[in-house]
Design a protein around this motif. Structure first.
Motif: not given
Length: 297
Positions: A46-57
């Protein structure tokens, strides 16, 4: 012809690429903004995607994250996640002429793993993974780009398929509306025809006024404004990717006169077709989707 294939085809630049990657916790990677799109498929861990805007997914096994416009993002292993394996890929796209169907997508399309959902998408992912794992390159130069092109179509289609029919708006609703979809198909199949609002309305099986209202409400621009925008987008691609003479480009995009075509093109892109072809223009231009106008002459 279909609108989704045309929309993506008009934006494509260069060759896509893909790779299988693996990380051992703790790990983190950052991706800079670029003129393109990318995806991550979680194969293990698993991992966290950290977008430029918004909360991590948070992404788990089987999840797909598609970034239709690469604004920059990060990915990192959650605490205690251990080993993570992913299938990642990237596409070079001309975002300056993004089709409104594509532009409607959110910055991050998260497609959680669900049994029975999007079998074609997951089938393409499996084929792509097998191709990347091959020991010999026999046919790989053709197979990999073809699979990645197919995957891009399936990623966008999956997002639109997930929009509930009774609450869908914008292009999700336009593509499901029989009258509007028929008019869009007609424009994309025969952009060179001398279309009018009346002839498109007849094609859609509606009165002129009812068709114009419905098309504008769902697509976001009047019928002839969309037609002009699509013709100019096609013209830019033909100028960029082919050696067709200007008269042939004009004819393919609905202009009986090379002069009328050049005038319309310069109004859209701020540069004459020949200058655009030779790379002097930046190709940004206006979208041309603002007002009602007769297209072509």
């Amino acid at each position: 012809m279909d609108v989704l294939s045309d929309a993506i085809g008009a934006m494509r630049l260069g060759r896509p690429h893909s790779a299988r990657t693996a990380f051992e916790s703790p790990w983190e990677q950052h991706f800079e903004p670029q003129q393109g799109a990318g995806f991550h498929v979680i194969l293990q861990g698993s991992c966290r995607l950290i977008p430029a805007v918004g909360e991590p997914i948070l992404l788990g096994v089987g999840d797909v994250a598609f970034l239709p416009r690469e604004l920059g993002h990060g990915i990192a292993g959650p605490d205690g996640s251990g080993f993570t394996q992913m299938l990642c890929g990237a596409y070079s796209l001309d975002q300056s002429r993004a089709h409104p169907l594509f532009a409607e997508l959110p910055d991050v399309v998260h497609l959680p793993a669900r049994v029975g959902r999007h079998p074609s998408l997951h089938g393409a992912i499996e084929l792509l993974g097998q191709e990347l794992d091959r020991d010999t390159p026999l046919g790989g130069d053709a197979a990999l780009p073809a699979l990645l092109d197919l995957l891009l179509l399936y990623l966008v289609r999956a997002w639109y398929d997930d929009r509930p029919g009774d609450t869908a708006t914008g292009w999700a609703a336009a593509l499901r509306d029989p009258a509007v979809a028929a008019a869009l198909r007609a424009v994309h199949e025969e952009p060179e025809r001398p279309w009018t609002v009346q002839s498109l309305a007849g094609h859609a099986g509606l009165s002129r006024a009812a068709f114009a209202r419905r098309f504008t409400d769902l697509v976001g621009s009047p019928p002839l404004a969309y037609l002009t925008w699509w013709r100019m987008t096609m013209a830019a691609r033909l100028l960029r990717d082919t050696e067709l003479p200007l008269r042939a480009v004009a004819a393919r995009t609905g202009y009986t006169s090379e002069f009328a075509f050049a005038r319309a093109f310069k109004r859209e892109f701020g540069a004459a077709p020949g200058r655009y072809r030779h790379g002097s223009a930046d190709g940004s231009g206006r979208s041309g989707l603002g007002g009602e106008q007769e297209a072509g002459s």
